[in-house]
Design an enzyme around this catalytic site. Sequence first.
Site, PDB file in Angstrom:
ATOM      1  CE1 TYR A 158       6.399 -56.188  -9.981  1.00 51.07           C
ATOM      2  CE2 TYR A 158       5.223 -54.748 -11.502  1.00 51.07           C
ATOM      3  CZ  TYR A 158       5.217 -55.634 -10.443  1.00 51.07           C
ATOM      4  OH  TYR A 158       4.028 -55.940  -9.836  1.00 51.07           O
ATOM      5  CE  LYS A 188       4.770 -59.249 -11.034  1.00 51.46           C
ATOM      6  NZ  LYS A 188       4.610 -60.405 -10.127  1.00 51.46           N
TER       7      LYS A 188
HETATM    8  P1  NAI Z   1       3.457 -56.920  -0.881  1.00 53.49           P
HETATM    9  O1  NAI Z   1       4.763 -56.210  -0.862  1.00 53.49           O
HETATM   10  O2  NAI Z   1       2.412 -56.534   0.121  1.00 53.49           O
HETATM   11  O3  NAI Z   1       3.678 -58.496  -0.773  1.00 53.49           O
HETATM   12  C1  NAI Z   1       4.756 -59.155  -1.363  1.00 53.49           C
HETATM   13  C2  NAI Z   1       5.292 -60.144  -0.371  1.00 53.49           C
HETATM   14  O4  NAI Z   1       6.335 -60.915  -0.988  1.00 53.49           O
HETATM   15  C3  NAI Z   1       5.895 -59.492   0.869  1.00 53.49           C
HETATM   16  O5  NAI Z   1       5.275 -60.013   2.031  1.00 53.49           O
HETATM   17  C4  NAI Z   1       7.369 -59.859   0.795  1.00 53.49           C
HETATM   18  O6  NAI Z   1       7.985 -60.035   2.068  1.00 53.49           O
HETATM   19  C5  NAI Z   1       7.327 -61.153  -0.004  1.00 53.49           C
HETATM   20  N1  NAI Z   1       8.610 -61.463  -0.636  1.00 53.49           N
HETATM   21  C6  NAI Z   1       9.469 -60.602  -1.234  1.00 53.49           C
HETATM   22  N2  NAI Z   1      10.553 -61.262  -1.681  1.00 53.49           N
HETATM   23  C7  NAI Z   1      10.381 -62.565  -1.348  1.00 53.49           C
HETATM   24  C8  NAI Z   1      11.157 -63.736  -1.551  1.00 53.49           C
HETATM   25  N3  NAI Z   1      12.345 -63.682  -2.172  1.00 53.49           N
HETATM   26  N4  NAI Z   1      10.667 -64.922  -1.100  1.00 53.49           N
HETATM   27  C9  NAI Z   1       9.471 -64.982  -0.466  1.00 53.49           C
HETATM   28  N5  NAI Z   1       8.696 -63.897  -0.251  1.00 53.49           N
HETATM   29  C10 NAI Z   1       9.144 -62.697  -0.681  1.00 53.49           C
HETATM   30  O7  NAI Z   1       2.893 -56.723  -2.366  1.00 53.49           O
HETATM   31  P2  NAI Z   1       1.486 -57.110  -3.027  1.00 53.49           P
HETATM   32  O8  NAI Z   1       0.949 -55.872  -3.608  1.00 53.49           O
HETATM   33  O9  NAI Z   1       0.657 -57.920  -2.122  1.00 53.49           O
HETATM   34  O10 NAI Z   1       1.987 -57.983  -4.276  1.00 53.49           O
HETATM   35  C11 NAI Z   1       1.793 -59.372  -4.416  1.00 53.49           C
HETATM   36  C12 NAI Z   1       2.099 -59.758  -5.866  1.00 53.49           C
HETATM   37  O11 NAI Z   1       1.165 -59.120  -6.751  1.00 53.49           O
HETATM   38  C13 NAI Z   1       3.483 -59.347  -6.341  1.00 53.49           C
HETATM   39  O12 NAI Z   1       4.009 -60.344  -7.186  1.00 53.49           O
HETATM   40  C14 NAI Z   1       3.217 -58.090  -7.141  1.00 53.49           C
HETATM   41  O13 NAI Z   1       4.210 -57.842  -8.110  1.00 53.49           O
HETATM   42  C15 NAI Z   1       1.870 -58.428  -7.771  1.00 53.49           C
HETATM   43  N6  NAI Z   1       1.135 -57.266  -8.193  1.00 53.49           N
HETATM   44  C16 NAI Z   1       0.572 -56.407  -7.293  1.00 53.49           C
HETATM   45  C17 NAI Z   1      -0.144 -55.307  -7.731  1.00 53.49           C
HETATM   46  C18 NAI Z   1      -0.853 -54.403  -6.800  1.00 53.49           C
HETATM   47  O14 NAI Z   1      -1.623 -53.551  -7.297  1.00 53.49           O
HETATM   48  N7  NAI Z   1      -0.675 -54.525  -5.505  1.00 53.49           N
HETATM   49  C19 NAI Z   1      -0.262 -54.994  -9.175  1.00 53.49           C
HETATM   50  C20 NAI Z   1       0.344 -55.970 -10.040  1.00 53.49           C
HETATM   51  C21 NAI Z   1       1.015 -57.038  -9.543  1.00 53.49           C
END
Ligand code: NAI
Length: 303
Positions: A166, A170
């Site tokens: 990851y 990133k």
């Molecule tokens: P989440 O798991 O709630 O949302 C991620 C979404 O991406 C999910 O709805 C999932 O179905 C979708 N997804 C996964 N693979 C996919 C694909 N191949 N094509 C299309 N959609 C796909 O996670 P969250 O926390 O909302 O994360 C959003 C972004 O923020 C991610 O990139 C994550 O790495 C990044 N992030 C989040 C942090 C946090 O504290 N929540 C911290 C640092 C980064």
Amino acid sequence: MAEVRFDDRVAVVTGAGGGLGREYALCLASRGAKLVINDLGGAMDGTGSGTTAAEQVCQEIKDMGGEAAPNFDSVSEWEGAQNIIKTAIDAFGRIDILINNAGILRDKSFIKMEMEDYHKVIGVHLNGTFFCCKAAFPYMRDAGYGRIVSAASGAGLYGNFGQANYAAAKLGIMGLMNVLKQEGAKYNIMANTIVPIAGTRMTATVMPPNLLELFKPELVAPMVAWACSENNTFSGYTFVAGAGYYSRAAIMEGPGVTFDPNETVTVDMIDDNIDKITSLDGAVPYDNATAQTIHAVQHLNLG
Ligand code: NAI
């Protein structure tokens, strides 16, 4: 205070069926943007029927009086990414804003990590971001306008145990943005990264419950939306947002030491100067790799 608006702007948000992506989409829609809501096609109830997460967010936007179209392709396939952008063109005739947000985790210590865990995570985060940017960029260039915000992470910036795949993905995304900021500059395309900290499905099992409540995903959305606005002329920036905290992270380089390149430089000279070499006192971020090279040769008499 003038309101930041997105009227007549079209935004694609990947992985927007829940978590942060949904908040970004709702925030933009509440200020006039038309949205493409991308997320994988699995039905919400897991039975393979019913309304998908993406469709549900589209409905929320329509209920607010906005416009939204769903897309169910995976960002990790080049054809999928092209379809995602095509959904915006077909539905609304343009794409102004791309938020690369889709993400998955496959955490394991480096020793135990399978190659499949590596390829899957690189596929969604790094390849997915690269593919969606690649598909959207020609439209933005032709329109002379674009705002791209891609999700990076504190794990990439600073490291996090069990997240080698990851973190590599990133920080790769930040490298990509560093180049797009330069190649997009003359077309008014700004490419930035967001480092969010939020309680979502992704962090539900790693954040203590009291922190989960403080780190509301809706507190990240205003920063991302601003970076997607016409008001933002920063490019290649990394914004940090979580629990009401907003900041900028940057890669900085210290002034270092300079020896005469025509003389022999020994390992002992490095050893004697290691404190100065590693000091970040007076460190600066460089705009591009050339600026860094110029700094390195600045002291030389090249005439
Ligand atoms: P989440 O798991 O709630 O949302 C991620 C979404 O991406 C999910 O709805 C999932 O179905 C979708 N997804 C996964 N693979 C996919 C694909 N191949 N094509 C299309 N959609 C796909 O996670 P969250 O926390 O909302 O994360 C959003 C972004 O923020 C991610 O990139 C994550 O790495 C990044 N992030 C989040 C942090 C946090 O504290 N929540 C911290 C640092 C980064």
